[in-house]
Design a protein around this motif. Structure first.
Motif, PDB file in Angstrom:
ATOM      1  N   MET A   1      -3.638  14.299  88.198  1.00  0.00           N
ATOM      2  CA  MET A   1      -4.885  15.029  88.324  1.00  0.00           C
ATOM      3  C   MET A   1      -5.175  15.770  87.032  1.00  0.00           C
ATOM      4  N   ARG A   2      -6.476  15.772  86.695  1.00  0.00           N
ATOM      5  CA  ARG A   2      -6.879  16.427  85.465  1.00  0.00           C
ATOM      6  C   ARG A   2      -8.310  16.913  85.603  1.00  0.00           C
ATOM      7  N   VAL A   3      -8.729  17.755  84.654  1.00  0.00           N
ATOM      8  CA  VAL A   3     -10.129  18.142  84.562  1.00  0.00           C
ATOM      9  C   VAL A   3     -10.830  17.013  83.821  1.00  0.00           C
ATOM     10  N   ILE A   4     -11.900  16.486  84.382  1.00  0.00           N
ATOM     11  CA  ILE A   4     -12.535  15.288  83.857  1.00  0.00           C
ATOM     12  C   ILE A   4     -13.485  15.572  82.694  1.00  0.00           C
ATOM     13  N   SER A   5     -14.248  16.666  82.788  1.00  0.00           N
ATOM     14  CA  SER A   5     -15.272  16.901  81.778  1.00  0.00           C
ATOM     15  C   SER A   5     -15.499  18.394  81.570  1.00  0.00           C
ATOM     16  N   LYS A  14      -1.760  20.980  88.302  1.00  0.00           N
ATOM     17  CA  LYS A  14      -0.578  20.812  89.145  1.00  0.00           C
ATOM     18  C   LYS A  14      -1.005  20.483  90.565  1.00  0.00           C
ATOM     19  N   ALA A  15      -0.175  19.712  91.239  1.00  0.00           N
ATOM     20  CA  ALA A  15      -0.389  19.408  92.653  1.00  0.00           C
ATOM     21  C   ALA A  15       0.318  20.458  93.498  1.00  0.00           C
ATOM     22  N   VAL A  16      -0.150  20.640  94.716  1.00  0.00           N
ATOM     23  CA  VAL A  16       0.515  21.540  95.652  1.00  0.00           C
ATOM     24  C   VAL A  16       1.808  20.857  96.092  1.00  0.00           C
ATOM     25  N   PRO A  23      -5.081  16.102  97.715  1.00  0.00           N
ATOM     26  CA  PRO A  23      -6.030  16.414  96.649  1.00  0.00           C
ATOM     27  C   PRO A  23      -7.085  15.330  96.482  1.00  0.00           C
ATOM     28  N   THR A  24      -8.280  15.761  96.091  1.00  0.00           N
ATOM     29  CA  THR A  24      -9.359  14.825  95.805  1.00  0.00           C
ATOM     30  C   THR A  24      -8.968  14.016  94.576  1.00  0.00           C
ATOM     31  N   THR A  25      -9.043  12.708  94.678  1.00  0.00           N
ATOM     32  CA  THR A  25      -8.650  11.861  93.552  1.00  0.00           C
ATOM     33  C   THR A  25      -9.642  12.023  92.403  1.00  0.00           C
ATOM     34  N   ASP A  26      -9.176  11.732  91.179  1.00  0.00           N
ATOM     35  CA  ASP A  26     -10.051  11.822  90.015  1.00  0.00           C
ATOM     36  C   ASP A  26     -11.261  10.899  90.181  1.00  0.00           C
ATOM     37  N   LYS A  27     -11.054   9.731  90.777  1.00  0.00           N
ATOM     38  CA  LYS A  27     -12.151   8.778  90.984  1.00  0.00           C
ATOM     39  C   LYS A  27     -13.239   9.391  91.869  1.00  0.00           C
TER      40      LYS A  27
END
Length: 183
Positions: A1-5, A14-16, A23-27
């Motif tokens: 997981m990352r910040v996209i923009s 970090k994941a819980v 968690p909501t996927t990056d896609k």
């Protein structure tokens, strides 16, 4: 997981710990922001089932001014705080350990209005309809506010809730996103 923009683009989140949070996927996150944004000129965001904080952090990164994040799980709250520190948004966010309905009651007393709300409860809870009604009843939405509901693809949210009207629905496997707009 990352910040996209945006300002914190590329920062890892970090994941819980454990399996209690989905968690909501990056896609899906990328698809959501292409539907509702992609960028903002200020405003306030509310994430009622914060999890990792990824959705609200993405909104802050893309121009939202302030965020309120809630979750009932202590591990999630700790993770949200860590992710806010890593992205540099800790001073622009409030984090509370509370259930969604009680959080809305507390926020209503502050007479705050949100421009963007994320509702991504555990699918088994089936609380989305009641929370949408409470958002409207407690007058927590600014005019033109957007509410993003992430839910099980088998569930449908096709009816308006007061001035809150469904605009768009998209499916990604077992997950569906329904976007509502006020006014």
């Amino acid at each position: 997981m990352r910040v996209i923009s945006g300002d914190a683009r590329g920062r890892a989140l970090k994941a819980v710990p454990g399996t209690g949070t989905r968690p909501t996927t990056d896609k899906v996150k990328e698809a959501v922001f292409s539907m509702i944004g992609p960028y903002f000129d200020g405003g306030q965001v509310l994430d009622l089932f914060g999890g990792t904080g990824g959705l609200a952090i993405e909104a802050l990164s893309r121009g939202m001014e302030r965020a309120v994040l809630t979750d009932t799980d202590k591990k999630a709250i700790d993770t949200i705080r860590q992710n806010l520190q890593v992205t540099g948004f800790a001073d622009r966010a409030e984090v509370y350990r509370n259930d969604a309905s009680r959080a809305l009651k507390a926020l209503a007393k502050r007479e705050v209005k949100f421009d963007l709300v994320f509702l991504d409860p555990p699918y088994k809870l089936k609380v989305i309809g009641g929370l949408l009604e409470q958002l409207m009843q407690d007058e927590l939405l600014a005019e033109g506010a957007t509410v993003v509901v992430e839910h099980d693809a088998e569930d449908r949210y096709d009816d308006p809730v007061g001035e809150l009207a469904p605009l768009r629905r998209a499916e990604y496997g077992d997950t569906a996103i329904t976007i509502f707009r006020k006014g």
